[in-house]
Design a protein around this motif. Structure first.
Motif, mmCIF file in Angstrom:
data_model
loop_
_atom_site.group_PDB
_atom_site.id
_atom_site.type_symbol
_atom_site.label_atom_id
_atom_site.label_comp_id
_atom_site.label_asym_id
_atom_site.label_seq_id
_atom_site.Cartn_x
_atom_site.Cartn_y
_atom_site.Cartn_z
ATOM 1 N N TYR A 240 1.646 3.964 -3.171
ATOM 2 C CA TYR A 240 1.289 5.380 -3.059
ATOM 3 C C TYR A 240 2.506 6.269 -3.282
ATOM 4 C CZ TYR A 240 -0.359 9.726 -0.877
ATOM 5 O OH TYR A 240 -0.683 11.036 -0.613
ATOM 6 N N THR B 218 0.807 -1.217 0.000
ATOM 7 C CA THR B 218 0.000 0.000 0.000
ATOM 8 C C THR B 218 0.841 1.269 0.000
ATOM 9 O OG1 THR B 218 -1.781 -1.155 1.171
ATOM 10 C CG2 THR B 218 -1.795 1.248 1.267
ATOM 11 N N GLU B 219 1.763 1.391 0.959
ATOM 12 C CA GLU B 219 2.552 2.613 1.077
ATOM 13 C C GLU B 219 3.531 2.764 -0.081
ATOM 14 O OE1 GLU B 219 1.817 4.905 3.156
ATOM 15 O OE2 GLU B 219 0.339 3.669 4.203
ATOM 16 N N GLN B 220 4.101 1.654 -0.522
ATOM 17 C CA GLN B 220 5.060 1.710 -1.621
ATOM 18 C C GLN B 220 4.380 2.125 -2.917
ATOM 19 O OE1 GLN B 220 4.647 -0.698 0.579
ATOM 20 N NE2 GLN B 220 6.616 -1.502 1.326
#
Length: 312
Positions: free
Chosen positions: A126, A122-124
């Motif tokens: 984004y 998820t964070e990567q």
């Protein structure tokens, strides 16, 4: 999810939209660091009317109403447009100034801009998206609301073939007819990716744009599996089984506002980020049911949610 939004040439027609790397960073609209090391314009964003565009499916149109309603509550002259179409069309509209904001999905947009991306998580995803968009655009804060492409089968098919994952479905590829929106045929998050990631080439493909028709094709046996977005009410109302994407082809698709940099004033960014902070998968699915199943007006449903969350 009829599909989210391949005419790359259409996207290329907008000078801003053709850049596949840039510096679309959330936060300060004038921030110049980003993908490719290119410097973004330091021109100040201007307050003015905001048109919020949407793709040609109910969820995108509902989120557009959320964005427009929240902006209007903060004194911005905001309105929604008629549905624009697939991703190629609404990104061009954002690039040529026809609209200033569109709802987007992190992994789907990243894969559109960078088809060869291997980013997971998820964070990567984004972080990669923020540097992948053109300098003419700003990626707002992502919500926890997530709506991903999904491979769906009937409960009967799942039990008959003991299907739990997309890998399980791939073992039956020569018996499988997949129904999906037309662009699924050429998308990495579609038949292309199913072949390269799962070695799944179906016996047949049925291009169907409308979600209700997709669900009907699955129910009446015209299709063995269908591509339906994971929050779509047709999944629960028909008791369909969502196959686990065990090799993460479809990735993490969080809802995020994509804003024209020229219109990304602090008021616009902060307001849309506040919507993202409150929007969850459960609340999005519940609102979408009201629109699709209960036939309630999307603007009314959006306004009710905004008031409940003190955003209007």
């Amino acid at each position: 999810m009829t599909t989210r939004p391949t005419r790359r040439a259409a996207l290329a027609a907008g000078a801003c939209a053709v850049l596949l790397t840039g510096c679309g960073l959330s936060g300060d609209p004038l921030e110049a660091a980003g993908g490719g090391g290119e410097a973004c314009s330091t021109e100040q964003p201007q307050a003015g009317p905001i048109k919020v565009g949407a793709a040609d499916f109910p969820e995108s149109q509902l989120i557009a109403e959320l964005y427009a309603g929240a902006l209007k509550a903060k004194g911005v002259n905001a309105s929604t447009t008629d549905p624009i179409g697939a991703r190629e069309a609404y990104l061009q509209a954002l690039g040529d100034g026809s609209v200033q904001v569109v709802p987007e999905y992190t992994n789907s947009l990243l894969n559109f801009l960078q088809p060869d991306t291997k980013v997971k998580g998820t964070e990567q995803i984004y972080a990669a998206l923020r540097t992948a968009v053109p300098c003419s655009q700003v990626v707002g804060a992502k919500s926890t609301a997530e709506d991903s492409n999904a491979m769906v089968v009937t409960k009967e098919t799942a039990q008959k073939w003991n299907l739990k994952t997309v890998s399980d479905l791939a073992k039956r590829a020569n018996e499988v007819t997949i129904a999906a929106p037309p662009e699924f045929r050429t998308r990495e998050q579609g038949l292309v990716g199913l072949k390269s990631t799962y070695n799944l080439t179906p016996k047949a493909f049925r291009p169907i744009s409308n979600t209700a028709t997709l669900a009907a094709a699955l129910k009446n046996g015209q299709a063995t599996a269908a591509n339906i977005f994971s929050t779509d009410p047709s999944i629960t109302t028909n008791g369909f089984v969502v196959l686990r994407d065990d090799k993460q082809l479809f990735g993490s698709d969080n809802v995020v506002p994509l804003i024209a940099r020229s219109s990304a004033t602090p008021t616009v960014q902060v307001t849309l980020d506040q919507v993202s902070a409150k929007l969850t998968t459960a609340s999005l699915a519940q609102m979408l049911k009201q629109v699709v199943v209960d036939k309630r007006d999307a603007a009314t449903v959006a306004q009710t949610w905004l008031r409940q969350n003190k955003l209007a």
